[in-house]
Design an enzyme around this catalytic site. Structure first.
Site, PDB file in Angstrom:
ATOM      1  N   ASN A 203       0.851  -1.195   0.000  1.00  0.00           N
ATOM      2  CA  ASN A 203       0.000   0.000   0.000  1.00  0.00           C
ATOM      3  C   ASN A 203       0.884   1.242   0.000  1.00  0.00           C
ATOM      4  OD1 ASN A 203       0.581   0.840   2.835  1.00  0.00           O
ATOM      5  ND2 ASN A 203      -0.363  -1.158   3.252  1.00  0.00           N
ATOM      6  N   ASP A 272      -4.026  -6.233   4.837  1.00  0.00           N
ATOM      7  CA  ASP A 272      -5.106  -7.024   5.431  1.00  0.00           C
ATOM      8  C   ASP A 272      -5.180  -8.427   4.829  1.00  0.00           C
ATOM      9  OD1 ASP A 272      -6.024  -5.104   7.237  1.00  0.00           O
ATOM     10  OD2 ASP A 272      -6.998  -4.003   5.615  1.00  0.00           O
ATOM     11  N   LYS A 282       8.637 -17.414 -10.316  1.00  0.00           N
ATOM     12  CA  LYS A 282       7.925 -16.288 -10.926  1.00  0.00           C
ATOM     13  C   LYS A 282       6.741 -16.793 -11.774  1.00  0.00           C
ATOM     14  CE  LYS A 282       8.597 -12.420 -14.004  1.00  0.00           C
ATOM     15  NZ  LYS A 282       9.392 -11.889 -15.084  1.00  0.00           N
ATOM     16  N   PHE A 316      -3.997   3.106  14.826  1.00  0.00           N
ATOM     17  CA  PHE A 316      -4.254   4.111  13.794  1.00  0.00           C
ATOM     18  C   PHE A 316      -5.430   3.660  12.934  1.00  0.00           C
ATOM     19  CE2 PHE A 316      -1.064   7.528  13.275  1.00  0.00           C
ATOM     20  CZ  PHE A 316      -0.364   7.310  14.463  1.00  0.00           C
ATOM     21  N   LYS A 330     -12.971   1.239  15.949  1.00  0.00           N
ATOM     22  CA  LYS A 330     -11.718   0.476  16.071  1.00  0.00           C
ATOM     23  C   LYS A 330     -11.209   0.483  17.508  1.00  0.00           C
ATOM     24  CE  LYS A 330     -10.346   0.644  11.493  1.00  0.00           C
ATOM     25  NZ  LYS A 330      -9.649   1.242  10.395  1.00  0.00           N
ATOM     26  N   LYS A 334     -10.901  -3.195  19.047  1.00  0.00           N
ATOM     27  CA  LYS A 334      -9.537  -3.706  19.221  1.00  0.00           C
ATOM     28  C   LYS A 334      -8.987  -3.416  20.614  1.00  0.00           C
ATOM     29  CE  LYS A 334      -8.528  -3.440  14.283  1.00  0.00           C
ATOM     30  NZ  LYS A 334      -7.495  -3.623  13.291  1.00  0.00           N
TER      31      LYS A 334
HETATM   32  O1  C5P Z   1      -8.382  -2.748  10.922  1.00  0.00           O
HETATM   33  P1  C5P Z   1      -7.610  -1.648  10.298  1.00  0.00           P
HETATM   34  O2  C5P Z   1      -6.532  -2.105   9.380  1.00  0.00           O
HETATM   35  O3  C5P Z   1      -8.434  -0.574   9.652  1.00  0.00           O
HETATM   36  O4  C5P Z   1      -6.950  -0.911  11.568  1.00  0.00           O
HETATM   37  C1  C5P Z   1      -5.802  -0.129  11.501  1.00  0.00           C
HETATM   38  C2  C5P Z   1      -4.977  -0.385  12.728  1.00  0.00           C
HETATM   39  O5  C5P Z   1      -4.838  -1.783  12.926  1.00  0.00           O
HETATM   40  C3  C5P Z   1      -3.573   0.161  12.595  1.00  0.00           C
HETATM   41  O6  C5P Z   1      -3.142   0.572  13.869  1.00  0.00           O
HETATM   42  C4  C5P Z   1      -2.778  -1.056  12.081  1.00  0.00           C
HETATM   43  O7  C5P Z   1      -1.411  -0.980  12.455  1.00  0.00           O
HETATM   44  C5  C5P Z   1      -3.483  -2.196  12.759  1.00  0.00           C
HETATM   45  N1  C5P Z   1      -3.493  -3.465  12.010  1.00  0.00           N
HETATM   46  C6  C5P Z   1      -2.802  -4.543  12.500  1.00  0.00           C
HETATM   47  N2  C5P Z   1      -2.815  -5.729  11.825  1.00  0.00           N
HETATM   48  C7  C5P Z   1      -3.499  -5.875  10.680  1.00  0.00           C
HETATM   49  C8  C5P Z   1      -4.223  -4.774  10.168  1.00  0.00           C
HETATM   50  C9  C5P Z   1      -4.202  -3.574  10.852  1.00  0.00           C
HETATM   51  O8  C5P Z   1      -2.170  -4.426  13.534  1.00  0.00           O
HETATM   52  N3  C5P Z   1      -3.487  -7.021  10.045  1.00  0.00           N
END
Ligand code: C5P
Length: 407
Positions: A203, A272, A282, A316, A330, A334
């Site tokens: 990303n 994600d 490859k 974040f 969130k 979380k």
């Molecule tokens: O769930 P989302 O990706 O929107 O949430 C963002 C937060 O979750 C950020 O703090 C990111 O570092 C964390 N995150 C994580 N592991 C993932 C996805 C996001 O720790 N697989």
């Protein structure tokens, strides 16, 4: 505190006299250093009368060839007000042709800079680039006010009020070592999820926010471990940087390094999804459509939320809409203490930018919108609010304990 006040040569130099008086009134020792141009606007005698010390001026008219070094070592903070466009350019590029600019290079403590100049000079790309360099160096910038300027124009460029500069100095010194007892684990940057040995999913995260957090925490005395995805940034000084590539590697390193942490900040934009069963060779180009099968990656933040103990957990939320609701959602889902929400997709904030505009959602129920600012300044505000929040949470625990004793 022993403060060095550097005065540049602009019409606002007379306001530096008021600042010197204010700092003296607050009980500081003030040593003034004037550039040659400043002497055209105010007499050194004015400052000598206000501070009880001779203002330093010419590099070559002083008693010892190394006086700029001893003066630098002997003081706690350097404030430069007014900083002219010329002075900012010299500071940004490390030119050292008078006492003030030489001393600046020899000084290792916190620096506050209050610019003042004509609006066009302030808005010029050269000045703005120098400003950015100084900001990223961690200096506190006291932005000029908007208003009627001595040149007859109206706009930003007027030196901030002496009271505002004095307040910035006070907050700079208050926060100087306030993270000394903390071990802070920070994640930053994107992750890269291999599709095959040469391709990956990733990303647009630049890592700048996470690196700014690491720099701010280290400057305030914390031990910092920075677990970083692939970025084009130099590892911050005084920070242990641990490079990782994938979400799974990041998860493993986070839990390997979690034990001593008192604060965890998850600024990384973790992918994600990762490619299920990425081939070892490859993938060959074909004319046919191919599809990738994606599995979810471990949600590191959610796992931290379950295992955080009494650590302060900061997440974040990079969103393109409904920032406040998403940040709060969130925070709750979380089990975080704070979620920093930022809008991404715009030009002057979020991913890749040096600036950020964020809203903090706190577990106390409060939402704190912060103004658009350099990422380093945003980082400092995040730690300011995190410390306040912990004090509030800690205070609550003490009340509960006493209540228990009473019953
Ligand atoms: O769930 P989302 O990706 O929107 O949430 C963002 C937060 O979750 C950020 O703090 C990111 O570092 C964390 N995150 C994580 N592991 C993932 C996805 C996001 O720790 N697989």
């Amino acid at each position: 505190m022993k403060i060095l006040l550097g005065v540049g040569g602009g019409i606002a130099a007379y306001k530096a006299a008021e600042l010197a008086r204010l700092l003296m009134q607050q009980g500081h020792e003030v040593q003034v250093i004037m550039t040659r141009a400043a002497e055209e606007f105010v007499r050194p005698l004015t400052f000598a009368a206000l501070t009880g010390r001779k203002a330093l001026t010419d590099l070559f008219a002083i008693e010892s060839a190394i006086e700029h070094i001893s003066v630098a070592q002997d003081h706690d903070l350097l404030v430069i007000a007014p900083a002219t466009a010329d002075l900012m350019a010299k500071l940004a590029h490390g030119l050292a042709d008078d006492f003030l600019t030489t001393l600046y290079l020899a000084f290792t403590g916190p620096v506050a800079i209050a610019p003042a100049m004509n609006v066009n000079m302030w808005q010029h790309a050269a000045t703005q680039a120098n400003l950015e360099t100084l900001r990223r160096r961690g200096h506190r910038i006291v932005e000029p006010d908007s208003g009627y300027l001595a040149c007859g124009m109206t706009g930003p460029g007027r030196l901030a009020a002496p009271e505002e500069i004095a307040e910035a100095i006070a907050s700079e010194t208050r926060k100087r070592r306030d993270l000394e007892d903390e071990t802070i684990l920070i994640t930053a940057g994107p992750t890269q999820e291999p599709i095959d040995p040469v391709r990956f999913l990733s990303n647009r995260s630049s890592g700048k926010m996470g690196y700014a957090l690491a720099e701010a925490a280290a400057a305030r005395g914390a031990r910092v471990v920075l677990i970083s995805g692939p970025v084009n940034l130099a590892p911050p000084r005084g920070v242990e940087t641990v490079p990782v590539r994938t979400a799974i590697e990041m998860r493993d390193k986070v839990f390997e390094r979690l034990a001593p942490a008192t604060i965890v900040v998850k600024a990384a934009a973790v992918a994600d999804f990762h490619v299920a069963n990425a081939p070892g060779q490859k993938i060959k180009k074909t004319a046919a459509r191919i599809s990738l099968e994606l599995d979810p990656t471990p949600d590191i933040l959610a796992e931290l939320g379950r295992k955080k103990g009494d650590r302060l957990l900061i997440g974040f939320a990079a969103e393109t809409q409904n920032l406040q609701q998403e940040a709060r959602r969130k925070l709750e889902s979380k089990n975080c203490d704070m979620v920093v929400g930022n809008l991404v997709g715009g030009a002057d904030s979020g991913f890749e930018s040096d600036y950020n505009q964020v809203t903090l959602a706190l577990s106390s129920g409060e939402n704190i919108p912060l103004p658009l600012a350099g990422k380093r300044e945003v980082a400092d505000r995040i730690f300011d609010e995190a410390l306040k929040l912990r004090l509030a949470l800690h205070g609550q625990q003490i009340t509960l304990l006493t209540d228990g004793l009473k019953s």
